[in-house]
Design an enzyme around this catalytic site. Structure first.
Site, mmCIF file in Angstrom:
data_model
loop_
_atom_site.group_PDB
_atom_site.id
_atom_site.type_symbol
_atom_site.label_atom_id
_atom_site.label_comp_id
_atom_site.label_asym_id
_atom_site.label_seq_id
_atom_site.Cartn_x
_atom_site.Cartn_y
_atom_site.Cartn_z
ATOM 1 N N SER A 71 48.173 50.731 42.864
ATOM 2 C CA SER A 71 46.760 50.930 42.544
ATOM 3 C C SER A 71 45.878 50.059 43.437
ATOM 4 C CB SER A 71 46.514 50.587 41.068
ATOM 5 O OG SER A 71 45.138 50.656 40.764
ATOM 6 N N ARG B 237 45.082 42.737 27.093
ATOM 7 C CA ARG B 237 45.352 43.765 28.080
ATOM 8 C C ARG B 237 46.787 44.282 28.086
ATOM 9 N NH1 ARG B 237 41.385 40.543 29.986
ATOM 10 N NH2 ARG B 237 39.549 41.634 30.717
ATOM 11 N N GLN C 31 39.015 44.097 39.118
ATOM 12 C CA GLN C 31 38.650 42.998 38.230
ATOM 13 C C GLN C 31 38.966 41.666 38.883
ATOM 14 O OE1 GLN C 31 40.875 42.799 34.636
ATOM 15 N NE2 GLN C 31 39.822 40.993 33.875
ATOM 16 N N GLU D 110 47.357 36.835 36.448
ATOM 17 C CA GLU D 110 48.608 36.557 37.171
ATOM 18 C C GLU D 110 49.209 37.806 37.793
ATOM 19 O OE1 GLU D 110 52.842 34.207 36.850
ATOM 20 O OE2 GLU D 110 51.049 33.537 35.826
ATOM 21 N N ARG D 111 49.150 38.952 37.109
ATOM 22 C CA ARG D 111 49.717 40.180 37.680
ATOM 23 C C ARG D 111 48.959 40.581 38.931
ATOM 24 N NH1 ARG D 111 48.948 44.433 34.900
ATOM 25 N NH2 ARG D 111 50.826 45.598 35.427
ATOM 26 N N ARG E 211 53.215 34.530 29.284
ATOM 27 C CA ARG E 211 54.122 35.621 29.634
ATOM 28 C C ARG E 211 55.179 35.123 30.595
ATOM 29 N NH1 ARG E 211 54.754 40.975 29.546
ATOM 30 N NH2 ARG E 211 52.875 41.330 28.352
#
Length: 220
Positions: A71, A134, A79, A97-98, A57
């Site tokens: 969040s 995801r 996770q 990575e996010r 990505r």
């Protein structure tokens, strides 16, 4: 429901009790590690984790990333990230990575991780699989990742299809997008045109005609 072929990728790195017939993950849900498996998780300073060089990505939606940051502010990181140790005592990201970007943005001092030893090929496979499971990467990012796997590790389309749990024809169709003119590839990556539009343009004879029809479509 998660694709069974893809599921074997990340499941091989996450504690086995997560993978059972009653446990499913939607494209937007985090994987929650059962309390019985918490011993498999450790915590690291996110500054000691470097990005995965094989991350397929290239574009991260700022709105989606901001939602994740908010969040994490409220609930923390549910996770764990998956990392592999480096010789200098730091770690390299395999998946998440996010979450790593969000943790660094928030200035978190530690994040939950699962540490695994993996090969260079496996890093690319797992980064690709995580995104496919995801948060769907765009077709050009997928095509570039497929091509990188095949080129760097001498894999055929059949090899890749088996490893990723996809059909050989779907792999071949995605790879064909790389032959489109650069202008059209950029539009497909930015979702200005759909995969169906791109497939139609691929069927046209010659780059000049492809670009001409593409530009007319963009003007409508």
């Amino acid at each position: 429901m998660m694709n069974k072929g893809l599921g074997r990728g990340l499941d091989s790195l996450i504690p086995k009790k997560v993978n059972n017939k009653n446990f499913t993950v939607s494209s937007n849900d985090p994987v929650i590690i059962p309390a019985s498996n918490q011993s498999n998780i450790t915590k690291l300073d996110p500054k000691k984790i470097s990005a995965n060089p094989y991350q397929p990505r290239k574009e991260f939606d700022p709105i989606s990333l901001n939602d994740l940051i908010n969040s994490i502010k409220e609930y923390g990181i549910i996770q764990p990230l998956i990392v592999t140790p480096k010789k200098d005592g730091t770690y390299e990201l395999i998946a998440g990575e996010r979450r790593l970007r969000s943790a660094l943005e928030l200035g978190l001092r530690e994040v939950p991780v699962i540490v695994r030893e993996v090969s260079e090929q496996r890093k690319l496979e797992l980064a690709l699989i995580e995104n496919l499971q995801r948060e769907n990467i765009n077709p050009i990012e997928s095509a570039m990742a497929y091509n990188q796997l095949m080129t760097e590790f001498n894999l055929t389309q059949d090899d890749l299809a088996r490893r990723l749990g996809k059909s050989r024809s779907s792999i071949a169709n995605i790879l064909r997008f790389l032959s489109l003119p650069e202008e059209i590839k950029k539009a497909l990556a930015k979702k200005q045109i759909s995969e169906a539009h791109a497939k139609y343009l691929l069927g046209l004879n010659g780059e000049v005609k492809q670009v001409s029809i593409f530009r007319k479509c963009m003007m409508i």
